[in-house]
Design an enzyme around this catalytic site. Sequence first.
Site, mmCIF file in Angstrom:
data_model
loop_
_atom_site.group_PDB
_atom_site.id
_atom_site.type_symbol
_atom_site.label_atom_id
_atom_site.label_comp_id
_atom_site.label_asym_id
_atom_site.label_seq_id
_atom_site.Cartn_x
_atom_site.Cartn_y
_atom_site.Cartn_z
ATOM 1 N N LYS A 149 0.871 -4.469 6.721
ATOM 2 C CA LYS A 149 2.088 -5.561 6.232
ATOM 3 C C LYS A 149 2.221 -5.742 4.888
ATOM 4 C CE LYS A 149 4.061 -8.758 7.697
ATOM 5 N NZ LYS A 149 5.697 -8.819 7.923
ATOM 6 N N ASP A 155 -6.745 -4.817 16.999
ATOM 7 C CA ASP A 155 -7.165 -5.779 18.145
ATOM 8 C C ASP A 155 -5.922 -6.065 18.694
ATOM 9 O OD1 ASP A 155 -8.714 -7.467 19.616
ATOM 10 O OD2 ASP A 155 -8.145 -8.935 18.324
ATOM 11 N N ASP A 159 -4.057 -4.858 22.681
ATOM 12 C CA ASP A 159 -3.780 -5.755 23.805
ATOM 13 C C ASP A 159 -2.216 -5.495 24.269
ATOM 14 O OD1 ASP A 159 -6.636 -6.823 24.016
ATOM 15 O OD2 ASP A 159 -5.590 -8.782 24.606
ATOM 16 N N ASP A 191 4.684 -5.723 12.391
ATOM 17 C CA ASP A 191 5.583 -6.333 13.484
ATOM 18 C C ASP A 191 6.737 -5.434 14.193
ATOM 19 O OD1 ASP A 191 6.839 -6.271 10.818
ATOM 20 O OD2 ASP A 191 7.533 -8.230 10.851
ATOM 21 N N TYR A 222 -12.755 -9.476 9.924
ATOM 22 C CA TYR A 222 -13.799 -9.616 10.627
ATOM 23 C C TYR A 222 -15.224 -9.434 9.878
ATOM 24 C CZ TYR A 222 -10.980 -8.948 14.849
ATOM 25 O OH TYR A 222 -10.285 -8.956 15.999
HETATM 26 C C1 IPM Z 1 -12.039 -6.851 21.215
HETATM 27 C C2 IPM Z 1 -12.441 -8.299 21.072
HETATM 28 C C3 IPM Z 1 -13.137 -8.739 20.099
HETATM 29 C C4 IPM Z 1 -12.487 -8.260 18.806
HETATM 30 C C5 IPM Z 1 -13.375 -10.059 20.097
HETATM 31 C C6 IPM Z 1 -14.340 -10.580 21.108
HETATM 32 C C7 IPM Z 1 -14.345 -10.542 18.827
HETATM 33 O O1 IPM Z 1 -11.118 -9.058 21.501
HETATM 34 O O2 IPM Z 1 -13.356 -6.076 21.113
HETATM 35 O O3 IPM Z 1 -10.794 -6.381 21.341
HETATM 36 O O4 IPM Z 1 -11.459 -8.926 18.266
HETATM 37 O O5 IPM Z 1 -12.677 -7.456 18.275
HETATM 38 MN MN MN Z 2 -9.262 -7.824 21.668
#
Ligand code: IPM
Ligand code: MN
Length: 357
Positions: free
Chosen positions: A189, A246, A250, A222, A138
């Site tokens: 990893k 990240d 999700d 993984d 990042y």
């Molecule tokens: C999050 C988002 C951000 C990230 C994006 C929008 C850059 O996906 O906050 O989870 O990857 O950190």
């Molecule tokens: Mn995200």
Amino acid sequence: MTTQKIAILGGDGIGPEVIREARLLLELLRDKGGVSLEFLDLDLGADRYLRDGTTFPQAIADQLRNECRAVLLGALGDPRVPGLEHARDILFGMRFGYDLFANVRPVRVLSDRLVPLKGRLAKDIDIVVFRENTEGVYVGFGGQFKKGTPDEIGINEDVNTRKGVERIIRAAFEWASKNGKKRVCMADKSNAMRFAHELWLRTFQEVAKEYPAIEARHVYVDALCLFMIQDPTQFDVVVTNNLFGDIVTDLGAALQGGLGMAASANVHGSDTQRVALFEPVHGSAPPLAGKDIANPFASFLTVGMMMTHLGHAKFEPLIEAAITEALDAHKCTRDVGGELGTKAASAFVRELLASRL
Ligand code: IPM
Ligand code: MN
Ligand code: NAD
């Protein structure tokens, strides 16, 4: 009680809709909960960028740093700005600029009904992910060469410093020991990324020795994804790098009932004086925008995390309990099995809460 100033930034897409409701929740806590709060509304995001080119001016960055204890952010990302320049300037401007190295993302489920795994209950899923928030891919080191030709090259460097790796791992162990959690798992990893992630593995093993009462486990990321679905009861605290954090959160959101239920805090470890950033894990969800269908609960849970951070810890469980009741009564948005719109779901939870303050 000193007044705590909160900056409010709805952002793009569904961001302003969910943050409008979260602001009403904050107003309720101020008016009936006795929390002395002041708000600073920020006009930043894609609309502003398209209007006058402004992303995240230094003067605003300084004002937030000097005057505010927290920022509540909705989401950034708009199809009219395909390069997402404004989103990166604002989001990374805060995460990197204020050195908010810990992105804390709880993976908890507030109703059995939302658990997508066969034979599992909400109590089986109770994980907190500590995502490193200031390094990794990042940082934006890299470049493109011979762009648009058959020989083009795209490089993003993965930056991992001993200091950065050590402080997020230590933050995970500290949080575990303060919150009665017995297990910390580090996911990397190191089998493939032998330089950067050997640093993670070695640092993890060294820091773990300082916390003999906590079980320290290493898994490859993984395999972590596999285990989180197969048997999430294996995990209490997970610590990992920026990119993996990240992705894994999700995946975690899918275990919670979707992105409409996932909250996060961006903090400088346990430092509560420095301005911190609070945001739902979800993005701007452009297809949902302007339709009063976005789930506001992720933003409500984010307000709960903010309250705990600001020293008003009694409100977070009250907010969670009210959301659980709303979910169990199907007084919620469609993504979590209800029929209400954003505003009505928000009002239901706020009314429940108001009767208890
Ligand atoms: C999050 C988002 C951000 C990230 C994006 C929008 C850059 O996906 O906050 O989870 O990857 O950190
Ligand atoms: Mn995200
Ligand atoms: P997204 O989180 O916006 O949406 C992913 C899925 O989750 C969609 O199906 C969406 O409908 C659903 N969803 C998300 N939030 C919801 C809510 N509150 N209620 C109900 N359903 C919800 O992710 P995306 O589509 O990959 O990204 C859209 C934009 O948001 C992109 O520009 C991305 O870069 C940006 N983004 C920003 C942030 C942030 O500002 N912190 C976080 C993630 C994505």
